[in-house]
Write an enzyme that holds these catalytic residues in place. Structure first.
Site, PDB file in Angstrom:
ATOM      1  N   SER A 166     -77.860 -27.661 -25.644  1.00 42.10           N
ATOM      2  CA  SER A 166     -78.200 -28.191 -24.323  1.00 42.10           C
ATOM      3  C   SER A 166     -79.276 -29.267 -24.348  1.00 42.10           C
ATOM      4  O   SER A 166     -79.410 -30.005 -23.386  1.00 42.10           O
ATOM      5  CB  SER A 166     -78.634 -27.049 -23.412  1.00 42.10           C
TER       6      SER A 166
ATOM      7  N   HIS B   7     -72.031 -24.624 -21.805  1.00 43.67           N
ATOM      8  CA  HIS B   7     -72.209 -26.039 -21.446  1.00 43.67           C
ATOM      9  C   HIS B   7     -70.967 -26.866 -21.760  1.00 43.67           C
ATOM     10  O   HIS B   7     -70.934 -28.061 -21.457  1.00 43.67           O
ATOM     11  CB  HIS B   7     -73.394 -26.646 -22.201  1.00 43.67           C
TER      12      HIS B   7
ATOM     13  N   LYS C 212     -72.183 -22.833 -14.300  1.00 41.21           N
ATOM     14  CA  LYS C 212     -72.350 -24.267 -14.618  1.00 41.21           C
ATOM     15  C   LYS C 212     -71.138 -25.038 -14.076  1.00 41.21           C
ATOM     16  O   LYS C 212     -70.961 -25.093 -12.869  1.00 41.21           O
ATOM     17  CB  LYS C 212     -72.598 -24.430 -16.112  1.00 41.21           C
TER      18      LYS C 212
END
Ligand SMILES: *Cc1c(COP(=O)(O)O)cnc(C)c1O
Length: 397
Positions: free
Chosen positions: A183, A211, A242
């Site tokens: 990240s 992610h 997310k």
């Protein structure tokens, strides 16, 4: 007792503040999106959310959630195995398994719980976990709760991974675990090489697609799609918080027997409430949207390319990225804070990161691109970066 403890806490807090590490929360009064309203009345363009596909405020997800609120009520008031399982939970688990090309899925309240509850039920002191040094905090905590022998390799360093795998041959079962996208840099785990080594040293592979799901790969199926390894790893974990709508919830998807055993033994699953049916319904809609059209994934990819190309042209030092994370390198901690503050004055909402979140001397502003941005938003961001970058001497004026 508390008076002494209070003094101790006050000193800890002052130390955090004096070290410049105190995290302040900025208050948003609008829905999450490409543009947001702050409590001080300002409207800004948001470039620091994990809202990669812009689904956090998607009308179809909201409608699906509202419908489920009417048909299934607000909460389940139970863990899954007592009376907390609805048809919507089962359907979402199926949909997620299909999405990643896996056999079955188990839902959790968060990916933090998925990672916290995946190792301990599966592996014991006879086994080995080989973990990337930059893996997410929840993986690190999950590994700590498990009795398996731990090995650590330098971030995405395949020579080091091979060394650790050789050392781990003494153990019975072996599992390599890695984030899909790291990240802070936005780099992708080299899954092709990881799987070659796993094959060579008789090892299983787990990847956390938090992610990368919705982001990486042509259709957003994640790192296993990028490397053409769909359905070939044993375990994938991920989040609904997310790209997948941004609300709450996590999951582990993988081989049938692994999921079956987790349902029997995984502690955050057995001893924590099931996610609200409305979140499951919106999750089902999210998978349907991503399966019907590639519009959002395509827009995210073209936005990311547009942004990084123009930032490099403007003279900024950008870490090579294979995700929607774009690290604008500044190296100096104070500069990263000054620049983020000035950008907010220009209407661009970003965060500066510095030690200990990133290594010393590696301070940066992390820009996160979203399908919720349009080209004008991206241009406004690049323009603000260029203006402030010149003022602060980051790029040549
Ligand atoms: C965000 C993140 C998590 C935590 O997800 P939650 O669902 O918010 O708990 C876990 N792993 C990785 C790699 C993440 O980036």
């Amino acid at each position: 007792m508390y008076t002494k403890f209070q003094q101790f806490l006050q000193k800890e807090l002052t130390d955090i503040e004096n070290a410049g590490l105190f995290k302040k929360e900025r208050i948003i009064v609008s829905p999450q999106g490409g543009k947001i309203a702050l409590q001080n009345g300002k409207k800004v363009l948001n470039f620091c959310a994990n809202n990669y596909l812009g689904l956090a405020n998607n009308p179809k997800l909201i409608a699906a959630a509202k419908e489920a609120l009417d048909s299934h009520g607000y909460g389940m008031a139970s863990v899954r195995f007592i009376c907390g399982t609805s048809d919507l939970h089962k359907k979402l688990e199926e949909k997620i398994a299909e999405f990643f090309g896996m056999e079955d899925t188990i839902l959790y309240a968060a990916c933090f719980d998925a990672n916290g509850g995946v190792f301990e039920p599966l592996l014991s002191e006879e086994d080995a976990i080989i973990s990337d040094a930059l893996n997410h905090a929840s993986i690190i905590d999950g590994v700590r709760l498990c009795k398996a022998v731990r090995y650590r390799y330098a971030n995405a360093d395949m020579a080091d991974l091979e060394k650790q795998l050789q050392a781990a041959q003494a153990q019975r079962f072996r599992l390599i675990v890695t984030d899909g996208v790291f990240s802070m840099d936005g780099n992708v785990a080299p899954l092709d090489k990881i799987m070659e080594l796993a094959e060579k040293y008789d090892c299983m592979v787990m990847i956390d697609e938090s992610h990368s799901a919705g982001v990486v790969g042509k259709t957003g199926r994640g790192v296993t799609e990028l490397y053409n390894k769909r359905g070939q790893v044993e375990i994938i974990t991920g989040t609904l918080g997310k790209a997948f709508g941004g609300a709450i919830g996590g999951f582990t998807t993988g081989k049938k027997e692994i999921i079956d055993l987790l349902r029997q033994r995984s502690r955050p699953y057995l001893f924590s409430n099931s996610i609200p049916p409305l979140v499951a319904a919106a999750g089902i809609k999210m998978v349907e949207i991503m399966s019907e059209t590639n519009e959002l994934q395509d827009k995210l990819h073209s936005n990311t390319l547009y942004f990084t190309e123009r930032m490099i042209q403007a003279g900024f030092d950008i870490k090579p990225t294979q995700s929607a994370i774009c690290a604008v390198m500044l190296y100096d901690a104070k500069l990263s804070q000054d620049m983020a503050a000035k950008l907010q004055e220009e209407g661009i909402y970003v965060t500066g990161f510095y030690y200990p979140v990133v290594p010393k001397g590696q301070a940066r502003i992390r820009v996160q691109i979203s399908a919720a941005h349009n080209v004008e938003d991206l241009d406004a961001c690049i323009e603000a970066f260029t203006k402030v970058g010149k003022e602060l001497g980051v790029i040549n004026g």
